[in-house]
Design a protein around this motif. Structure first.
Motif, short mmCIF file in Angstrom:
data_model
loop_
_atom_site.label_atom_id
_atom_site.label_comp_id
_atom_site.label_asym_id
_atom_site.label_seq_id
_atom_site.Cartn_x
_atom_site.Cartn_y
_atom_site.Cartn_z
N GLY A 121 38.55 43.37 44.32
CA GLY A 121 38.62 44.59 43.53
C GLY A 121 40.06 45.00 43.31
N ASP A 144 38.55 40.91 40.25
CA ASP A 144 37.98 42.18 39.81
C ASP A 144 36.90 41.87 38.79
N ILE A 145 35.88 42.70 38.76
CA ILE A 145 34.81 42.50 37.79
C ILE A 145 35.20 42.98 36.40
N SER A 146 36.26 43.80 36.32
CA SER A 146 36.67 44.41 35.06
C SER A 146 37.77 43.61 34.38
N GLN A 170 38.45 37.04 37.08
CA GLN A 170 37.27 37.91 37.00
C GLN A 170 36.20 37.39 37.94
N SER A 171 35.70 38.27 38.79
CA SER A 171 34.68 37.87 39.76
C SER A 171 33.97 39.09 40.29
N ASP A 172 32.68 38.96 40.49
CA ASP A 172 31.88 39.98 41.17
C ASP A 172 31.98 39.70 42.67
N TRP A 173 32.96 40.37 43.30
CA TRP A 173 33.31 40.11 44.69
C TRP A 173 33.61 38.63 44.90
N ALA A 175 31.96 35.92 44.01
CA ALA A 175 31.21 34.98 43.17
C ALA A 175 32.06 33.83 42.63
N ARG A 224 28.33 44.11 51.14
CA ARG A 224 28.50 42.81 50.48
C ARG A 224 29.73 42.08 51.02
#
Length: 283
Positions: A121, A144-146, A170-173, A175, A224
């Motif tokens: 993040g 970061d997901i954004s 870019q990554s969802d935590w 992932a 998570r």
């Protein structure tokens, strides 16, 4: 536009009551910062130029900045920059405003040598880039997901000359994360859903909600992270998480249940719990 004979001092005198009426917490300080920005000066040079005539362009910029601050937009978003760990970072509405309390996490991270760091993040990149700037041999990954936040982080990496040592993805935590790291750091969203409405307007209305709250009790991001972080840490590697002042016990328990050891709580300048640190169990 400036009035005939208007100086920086007279403009400042008129600005403070306006900000006070808008319930800005420190109207005098913010008026000075915005005037310095409008005049193209470093804040510590403003006093030397207060009695000079205010140029029309500077006056227009100051009026625009004041209107933005009256709407409770944060000063850092108006000026576009925020000082953190001794360096200037670009700030937009797409990222959290780097706060002094987060420097507690940076200080703790720098206490032990590391060669690789993962920032979950990353937002503006302030944590990751501060760490890499202090450790010239280290490399890091910020996720970061954004996409908009990553754009800001990339700009900051370029401004600090760290783009070759700071990968941004870019990554969802976890992932899109692979490999092992000596250090994992994060200032995740941690505000509970029912606390959002009592936040200051500068935070509630102007900073990205995605970076402020995961909803519910505010602990979902920690759940998570704790569940997966051990798989991405070198044996004996460390994890440091910024927390809200009431979350120390809960986050410590999550890390303990996930198999981490040496769990410790660090306090900020106001003696509030601010960072939980832990170490992976050696395999």
């Amino acid at each position: 536009m400036s009035s005939p004979g208007e100086t920086g001092r007279s403009a400042l005198a008129g600005a403070v009551p306006r900000l006070r009426a808008a319930q800005v917490p420190d109207p005098a300080r913010d008026a000075r910062l915005l005037l310095a920005h409008a005049m193209g000066l470093a804040p510590d040079r403003l006093l030397l130029h207060l009695d000079e005539p205010l140029a029309p362009d500077a006056a227009r910029r100051f009026v625009t900045a004041l209107a933005a601050r009256e709407s409770r937009q944060p000063v850092s978003q108006i000026t576009g920059t925020r000082l953190f760990w001794g360096r200037s970072f670009r700030v937009t509405r797409d990222v959290l405003d780097p706060r002094p309390e987060t420097e507690v996490l940076v200080a703790a991270a720098l206490e032990v040598p590391f060669a690789s760091v993962l920032d979950l993040g990353t937002g503006s990149g302030a944590i990751l880039l501060s760490l890499l700037a202090e450790r010239p041999a280290a490399t890091g990954l910020g996720v970061d997901i954004s996409p908009a936040a990553l754009s800001v982080a990339r700009a900051n990496a370029g401004l600090l000359g760290l783009e070759r040592r700071a990968a941004l993805r870019q990554s969802d935590w976890f992932a899109q994360v692979s490999g092992l790291f000596d250090l994992i750091v994060s200032n995740p969203p941690y505000i509970a859903a029912d606390e959002m409405q009592v936040l200051a307007p500068e935070t509630r209305d102007w900073e990205p909600a995605l970076a402020l709250t995961p909803g519910g009790d505010g602990l979902d991001a920690y759940r998570r992270i704790a569940a997966s972080a051990g798989a991405y840490l070198q044996p004996g590697g460390r994890i440091l998480l910024e927390i809200g002042p009431t979350q120390g016990d809960a986050v410590s328990a999550l890390l303990r249940d996930a198999g981490f050891g040496d769990i410790a709580l660090r306090r900020d300048f106001d003696d509030r719990p601010r960072v939980v640190s832990a170490k992976s169990v050696k395999r």
